[in-house]
Design an enzyme around this catalytic site. Structure first.
Site, PDB file in Angstrom:
ATOM      1  CE1 TYR A  73      32.876  55.949 -42.819  1.00  0.00           C
ATOM      2  CE2 TYR A  73      31.695  55.528 -44.865  1.00  0.00           C
ATOM      3  CZ  TYR A  73      32.220  55.081 -43.666  1.00  0.00           C
ATOM      4  OH  TYR A  73      32.084  53.763 -43.323  1.00  0.00           O
ATOM      5  CG  PHE A 126      54.542  37.581 -48.735  1.00  0.00           C
ATOM      6  CD1 PHE A 126      55.886  37.544 -48.391  1.00  0.00           C
ATOM      7  CD2 PHE A 126      53.647  38.178 -47.853  1.00  0.00           C
ATOM      8  CE1 PHE A 126      56.325  38.111 -47.187  1.00  0.00           C
ATOM      9  CE2 PHE A 126      54.085  38.749 -46.662  1.00  0.00           C
ATOM     10  CZ  PHE A 126      55.425  38.714 -46.331  1.00  0.00           C
ATOM     11  CG  ASP A 127      55.320  34.719 -45.093  1.00  0.00           C
ATOM     12  OD1 ASP A 127      55.917  34.477 -46.155  1.00  0.00           O
ATOM     13  OD2 ASP A 127      55.893  35.106 -44.064  1.00  0.00           O
ATOM     14  CG  ASP A 217      51.988  39.806 -54.119  1.00  0.00           C
ATOM     15  OD1 ASP A 217      52.171  41.029 -53.916  1.00  0.00           O
ATOM     16  OD2 ASP A 217      52.159  38.954 -53.236  1.00  0.00           O
ATOM     17  CB  ALA A 219      54.749  43.998 -52.659  1.00  0.00           C
ATOM     18  CE  LYS A 260      56.155  44.713 -48.514  1.00  0.00           C
ATOM     19  NZ  LYS A 260      54.931  44.385 -47.771  1.00  0.00           N
ATOM     20  CG  HIS A 452      57.700  33.881 -38.120  1.00  0.00           C
ATOM     21  ND1 HIS A 452      56.575  33.216 -38.548  1.00  0.00           N
ATOM     22  CD2 HIS A 452      57.707  35.057 -38.782  1.00  0.00           C
ATOM     23  CE1 HIS A 452      55.939  33.961 -39.435  1.00  0.00           C
ATOM     24  NE2 HIS A 452      56.605  35.086 -39.595  1.00  0.00           N
TER      25      HIS A 452
HETATM   26  N1  F0G Z   1      53.002  40.318 -51.001  1.00  0.00           N
HETATM   27  C1  F0G Z   1      54.350  40.415 -50.898  1.00  0.00           C
HETATM   28  C2  F0G Z   1      55.218  39.962 -52.025  1.00  0.00           C
HETATM   29  C3  F0G Z   1      54.905  40.920 -49.717  1.00  0.00           C
HETATM   30  O1  F0G Z   1      56.244  41.007 -49.621  1.00  0.00           O
HETATM   31  C4  F0G Z   1      54.054  41.339 -48.668  1.00  0.00           C
HETATM   32  C5  F0G Z   1      54.604  41.864 -47.422  1.00  0.00           C
HETATM   33  C6  F0G Z   1      52.672  41.225 -48.846  1.00  0.00           C
HETATM   34  C7  F0G Z   1      52.180  40.709 -50.035  1.00  0.00           C
HETATM   35  C8  F0G Z   1      51.690  41.629 -47.782  1.00  0.00           C
HETATM   36  O2  F0G Z   1      51.647  43.008 -47.669  1.00  0.00           O
HETATM   37  O3  F0G Z   1      52.480  43.530 -45.374  1.00  0.00           O
HETATM   38  O4  F0G Z   1      51.201  45.199 -46.708  1.00  0.00           O
HETATM   39  O5  F0G Z   1      50.061  43.242 -45.770  1.00  0.00           O
HETATM   40  N2  F0G Z   1      55.804  41.752 -47.085  1.00  0.00           N
HETATM   41  C9  F0G Z   1      56.441  42.295 -45.885  1.00  0.00           C
HETATM   42  C10 F0G Z   1      57.855  41.788 -45.798  1.00  0.00           C
HETATM   43  C11 F0G Z   1      55.659  42.122 -44.631  1.00  0.00           C
HETATM   44  O6  F0G Z   1      58.489  42.025 -44.753  1.00  0.00           O
HETATM   45  O7  F0G Z   1      58.361  41.203 -46.743  1.00  0.00           O
HETATM   46  P1  F0G Z   1      51.336  43.786 -46.303  1.00  0.00           P
END
Ligand code: F0G
Length: 461
Positions: A73, A126-127, A217, A219, A260, A452
């Site tokens: 843990y 990103f969203d 960010d 990814a 990613k 969506h």
């Molecule tokens: N930042 C970027 C640039 C991303 O593309 C994503 C996720 C995230 C943050 C969030 O990361 O999914 O691990 O919580 N992108 C995916 C996509 C979901 O389909 O582009 P996560």
């Protein structure tokens, strides 16, 4: 001369059968899914290009590492292995795992918003990043270069910040009201487009001038590094890791979805350069959100696989093939006359559906209409990145109009062959050739947020 694409630097040791379906079956499945591919069962998809997030294949070394997970843990050996790799790649002092990218965002971003209504600037949020900024009471502003919205003309770094706009916005809003600058590398939302080293360096200079924190960010940071090596003067003889070191030197914090460029199916990373105070806050806050700071929502075996995956993603042979797969698909589509975001980015081909379906207005979701047809054509699942995703203005409830209407064909890592991509290209070209017959979509059910994912639609007759 015919273009060459690099063959995979791996061979296949285990296979996962995928199901072929008939067109009639797919018409029925899509109808049952409310004309929203998110509601399809993956079993009913032949080639799944919904996302490259957590959908890649792990290597034999990663599968081997899984067996070595220390599931303690607290203070797990697997954590220290993971921490060592992240420190080595970033040169940052403090590392905390999270269950995925948004887990990292939900822990760190609220610490940076010290009063309500503070701003984050990004080339493009990103969203989920935008959502966490807003949930924490902040506001998210995008300041990407205009070239990003011109899908036709070549620009080597369409993910770049518009430096003038950034500085103007900082002065206008007041530096004391800026919570941070988020460098999204690569810029997912507009095509996996890279950001140049020069641009990152200049953003850092501005941030220092106004005493603002910078956040990467990251990814798809390794893909960004590969593009810098390929396209930016002075980086041809540097290793991906050296390029990564320089990129990370221009930020104070790394937030990363390890699904990613971590080459794992689940995982996230928080890394902090040297701000011990911020690290303490995150360490405290992560406990109720994600878990104890040496596991942060991941099993010990996940941390082992991630430690290996992070190293593998730096391999140039891997990256060259990865980027070539996207390029291959893009080139095929261009040859078939299909308009796409050009040049092709790192993880996906973004098809410009505004150009394909000028007869479908934005609030009838042209890119969603194209995605649906591509599924019916060949069982290929893509994702809409346009007005359907963008949603409504929270005050007026009007549908927002996205600047671009994209169908994203996202390529999972080490998963599909060039032959699969041929199937995808043929399907998209065939839909393109009967584009006038496509119709818009209307809601049958519209969820109040993030519509969506779970909306049900119906074609407008
Ligand atoms: N930042 C970027 C640039 C991303 O593309 C994503 C996720 C995230 C943050 C969030 O990361 O999914 O691990 O919580 N992108 C995916 C996509 C979901 O389909 O582009 P996560």
């Amino acid at each position: 001369m015919e273009k060459k694409y690099v063959a995979p630097p791996y061979r296949i040791k285990m296979v996962e059968p995928i199901k072929m379906t008939t067109k009639e079956e797919r018409i029925e499945k899509l109808k049952n899914a409310g004309y929203n591919p998110f509601s399809l069962r993956s079993e009913d998809v032949y080639i799944d290009l919904l996302t490259d997030s957590g959908t890649g294949a792990m290597s034999q070394f990663q599968w081997g590492a899984l067996m070595q997970g220390d599931e303690a843990y607290a203070g797990s050996r697997s954590f220290f292995r993971f921490e060592g790799v992240v420190k080595d790649i970033t040169n940052y002092q403090y590392v905390i795992p999270a269950h995925q990218g948004r887990g990292a965002e939900q822990v760190v971003l609220p610490q940076l918003i010290t009063k309500k209504g503070m701003y984050f600037f990004s080339n493009m949020h990103f969203d989920t990043t935008r959502a966490h900024v807003e949930l924490a009471g902040g506001r998210a502003v995008d300041v990407v270069i205009d070239e990003c919205f011109d899908t036709v003309n070549f620009h080597p770094f369409k993910g770049n910040f518009d430096i003038e706009k950034l500085e103007k916005e900082i002065i206008e809003k007041g530096p004391e009201n800026i919570a941070g600058i988020i460098m999204t590398i690569t810029n997912n939302s507009a095509g996996g487009q890279p950001v140049s080293m020069e641009n990152l360096r200049t953003v850092k200079e501005i941030a220092v001038k106004y005493n603002i924190k910078t956040i990467i960010d990251g990814a798809r940071y390794a893909e960004n590094a590969f593009f810098i090596k390929e396209r930016e003067e002075g980086y041809q003889n540097k290793s991906i890791k050296e390029i990564a070191h320089e990129m990370f030197s221009y930020a104070d914090i790394l937030l990363m979805s390890a699904k990613k460029d971590g080459l794992v199916n689940m995982g996230g990373i928080i890394a902090i350069k040297d701000d011990f105070d911020l690290y303490q806050k995150c360490r405290t806050y992560i406990v109720p959100m994600e878990g104890f700071p040496t596991y942060g929502g991941l099993a010990g075996r996940d941390l082992e696989a991630l430690a290996v995956g992070l190293e593998e993603a730096l391999d140039e042979d891997y990256l060259r093939h990865r980027i070539d797969q996207a390029r291959y698909l893009g080139d095929k589509l261009i040859a078939g006359g299909v308009p796409i975001q050009y040049p092709v980015g790192g993880h996906a081909v973004f098809v410009d559906c505004k150009k394909i379906c000028p007869h479908i207005p934005f609030n009838e979701f042209p890119a969603q209409a194209v995605c649906n047809e591509v599924y019916i054509e060949a069982g290929v699942r893509a994702v809409e990145v346009g007005s359907f995703l963008l949603g409504r203005n929270p005050d007026t409830l009007e549908n927002l109009e996205s600047q671009l209407e994209f169908m994203r064909l996202t390529i999972p890592r080490r998963t599909y062959t060039y032959a699969h991509l041929d199937v995808v290209a043929d399907a998209v070209i065939s839909v393109y050739n009967r584009r006038e017959t496509l119709v818009g979509l209307d809601f049958e059910y519209e969820p109040p947020v993030l519509r969506h994912f779970t909306a049900r639609l119906k074609p407008i007759k």
